[in-house]
Design an enzyme around this catalytic site. Structure first.
Site, PDB file in Angstrom:
ATOM      1  CE  LYS A 162     -17.457  -5.327   5.389  1.00  0.00           C
ATOM      2  NZ  LYS A 162     -17.292  -6.161   6.604  1.00  0.00           N
TER       3      LYS A 162
HETATM    4  C1  LIG Z   1     -16.074  -6.927   6.980  1.00  0.00           C
HETATM    5  C2  LIG Z   1     -15.961  -7.376   8.386  1.00  0.00           C
HETATM    6  C3  LIG Z   1     -14.721  -7.804   8.947  1.00  0.00           C
HETATM    7  C4  LIG Z   1     -13.447  -7.897   8.131  1.00  0.00           C
HETATM    8  O1  LIG Z   1     -12.931  -6.633   7.806  1.00  0.00           O
HETATM    9  P1  LIG Z   1     -11.838  -6.472   6.650  1.00  0.00           P
HETATM   10  O2  LIG Z   1     -11.636  -5.019   6.487  1.00  0.00           O
HETATM   11  O3  LIG Z   1     -12.442  -7.120   5.434  1.00  0.00           O
HETATM   12  O4  LIG Z   1     -10.610  -7.174   7.098  1.00  0.00           O
HETATM   13  C5  LIG Z   1     -14.692  -8.134  10.286  1.00  0.00           C
HETATM   14  N1  LIG Z   1     -15.811  -8.108  11.050  1.00  0.00           N
HETATM   15  C6  LIG Z   1     -17.022  -7.720  10.550  1.00  0.00           C
HETATM   16  C7  LIG Z   1     -18.206  -7.722  11.450  1.00  0.00           C
HETATM   17  C8  LIG Z   1     -17.138  -7.338   9.206  1.00  0.00           C
HETATM   18  O5  LIG Z   1     -18.346  -6.960   8.727  1.00  0.00           O
END
Ligand SMILES: *Cc1c(COP(=O)(O)O)cnc(C)c1O
Length: 546
Positions: A162
């Site tokens: 993120k």
């Molecule tokens: C948020 C997240 C996901 C999922 O990603 P999306 O874009 O919501 O599909 C997968 N792995 C981790 C470690 C995350 O923080």
């Protein structure tokens, strides 16, 4: 940025409508094609701008700066670019010798066409630096096994992917606000179940013209996630525990967003609310970059030939990350299959395989918590594209989702979904067995979310025999989920102290412990507040000095 003078030949074919912005970027008007042509000739500095449409009302058209500051369209739709810009293989090859920041600037110049080059570079140069990322190349690619590459997206300040978007979003937001003459402080409220809150705090920390407040459920986050948040530095941040669950936090934030009394107070104080969650286009567009960039990198290192198709596997929750890969494919990155990996909350696996989305099912808390989601909001963007921008259909399906928790797409959409996507899922036992397997066989340590992707990919190969080279999105550092990773590797029970587990995992993996996690141990807790849900409104006003 495309100057109109350079684009005369192009734009009649490519653009349905043209947006004109004068040199100081505050007067804008929409012209018909012929009017544009005259004005174009008569005027000096003018630019072609791409519009963003709302998935629930195609008549709503805004610039990227407006889409980013609004976050979500007023009638509840998500903003999508009117068309997907193309890039050629030669352009992708041309990225090979650029820094990540410059590659990002190239991709953004195709989407944020109302931004000047200087504005885009201001954003990319501030976000994608070694001040924020523990990797010179920002992302890393590790060779896992024959033709299979791990795209590590977690070398940022909070050790999850993120950061790739939340490090740049604050710059997009403040730049956008200036561009549309919103001379206001931007106030971000976040309800988090763990990862997003910390990534948003790190992104907005000390960014001028912004203030951020994060609410988390007192009992609902991991000890490490809590430590990450309550020790947060920065003069414009606030963190607060809520005596309740994640839904209480989320509902509390939503009711503040729509509270007219608070809105009026903010207005008086020259402030406005905006959102940092993944429905904001400003969080999606940075994720397209690393798919384009990693393709360029593999070509550069002669691991694939230019034009060769690859598969992309993505561990998925809200469908944001995999949608970004879809955009990269539509832009021209040669992609065979997009493989959507879920944990036991497998609503997306069922949807891609049957065309029926049904959230009426048990919710499971898993060892890959960031994928514990039953409503994948970004799917709305994909369906809007696949239906040829049919806003009526989107309203019908998502209305039905809100009312009955369920919708079924038409047969032609089911076919289209299967052309681009494959889907699979696995449970916690398989997730941990996969962590152990790749640790033993390839000396590679991965986190629980990434392991779900590896397992689903292995199942895909077993079923199809597909030999296409493949990128697996690796979304978090194993240190962020050390209890589950340790349990998988040596069978040890979780310990009370997070740092003991980190130390143990270090002994197994030998991977350097991310500085940002190691440093937490000696950081002072700054935010020990815990309040009732009913006190959130007062907390926000007090924090804003209103
Ligand atoms: C948020 C997240 C996901 C999922 O990603 P999306 O874009 O919501 O599909 C997968 N792995 C981790 C470690 C995350 O923080």
């Amino acid at each position: 940025m495309l100057l109109i003078q350079q684009a005369q030949g192009l734009f009649f074919e490519k653009y349905h409508s043209i947006f004109i912005i004068n040199a100081d970027h505050n007067k804008k008007a929409l012209f018909s094609r012929s009017k544009v042509f005259t004005d174009m000739i008569c005027s000096g500095r003018m630019e072609i701008v791409m519009f963003y449409k709302s998935t629930r009302n195609s008549d709503i058209k805004v610039t990227s700066a407006e889409a980013i500051t609004q976050g979500i369209s007023a009638e509840g739709g998500l903003f999508v670019p009117e068309e997907i810009p193309a890039i050629s293989i030669d352009e992708i090859k041309g990225l090979a010798d650029m820094s990540y920041a410059d590659r990002a600037a190239f991709v953004f110049s195709k989407y944020l066409t109302d931004f000047t080059d200087a504005e885009i570079h201001y954003c990319t140069d501030n976000a994608y630096t070694t001040k924020n990322f523990e990797s010179e190349s920002i992302t890393e690619i590790s060779h896992l096994f024959d033709g299979t590459y791990m795209l590590e997206l977690w070398h940022g300040p909070t050790c999850a992917f993120k950061d790739m978007a939340l490090q740049i979003l604050p710059y997009f937001l403040t730049t956008s606000a200036k561009k549309i003459n919103l001379d206001k402080k931007i106030v971000i409220l976040v309800a988090t179940s763990g990862d997003t809150g910390k990534a948003a705090l790190e992104g907005f920390k000390d960014v001028e013209g912004t203030q951020i407040m994060v609410f988390y459920p007192e009992q609902g986050v991991s000890p490490m996630q809590k430590r990450q948040m309550i020790t947060q530095e920065g003069s414009n941040v606030g963190v607060c525990a809520i005596k309740g669950n994640f839904d209480d936090c989320q509902n509390g934030v939503k009711s503040i967003f729509t509270d007219n009394d608070i809105k009026a107070k903010l207005e008086n104080g020259s402030m406005m609310f905006s959102s940092a969650n993944s429905i904001n286009w400003g969080r999606l567009v940075p994720q397209i970059v690393y798919y384009v960039s990693s393709y360029a990198e593999l070509v550069k290192n002669e691991q694939i030939s230019a034009g060769e198709k690859i598969n992309i596997v993505v561990p998925t929750g809200n469908f944001g990350n995999i949608l970004a890969a879809y955009y990269a494919k539509q832009m021209g990155v040669p992609v065979n299959k997009l493989i959507c990996a879920s944990n036991i909350n497998n609503v997306l696996t069922n949807f891609i395989n049957t065309g029926i989305y049904d959230r009426n099912r048990n919710f499971y808390a898993t060892c890959s918590p960031s994928m514990d989601i039953l409503i994948s909001s970004n799917l709305e963007r994909l369906l809007y594209i696949l239906t040829g921008c049919n806003d009526a259909k989107i309203k019908e399906w998502f209305g039905s989702l809100a009312e009955t928790g369920k919708y079924e797409v038409s047969d032609d959409i089911k076919k289209l979904l299967k052309q681009d996507f494959c889907a699979g899922f696995c449970d916690d036992n398989d997730t941990k067995a996969t962590i152990k397997k790749i640790f033993d066989e390839y000396s590679y340590t991965c986190d629980t979310h990434t392991a779900v992707a590896v397992k689903v990919y292995n199942d895909y190969i077993a079923e199809t025999g597909d030999k296409t080279k493949t990128i697996i999105a690796s979304t978090a550092s194993p240190y962020k989920f050390s209890a589950s990773v340790l349990e998988a590797i040596d069978g040890s029970a979780p310990e009370i102290d997070e740092y003991d587990m980190i130390e143990k995992l270090y002994e197994h993996s030998g991977y350097a412990v991310p500085k940002s996690l190691a440093e937490l141990k000696n950081k002072k807790a700054r935010f020990d507040v815990s309040i009732e849900k009913s006190e959130m409104k007062d907390f926000v006003l007090k924090n804003l000095g209103l």
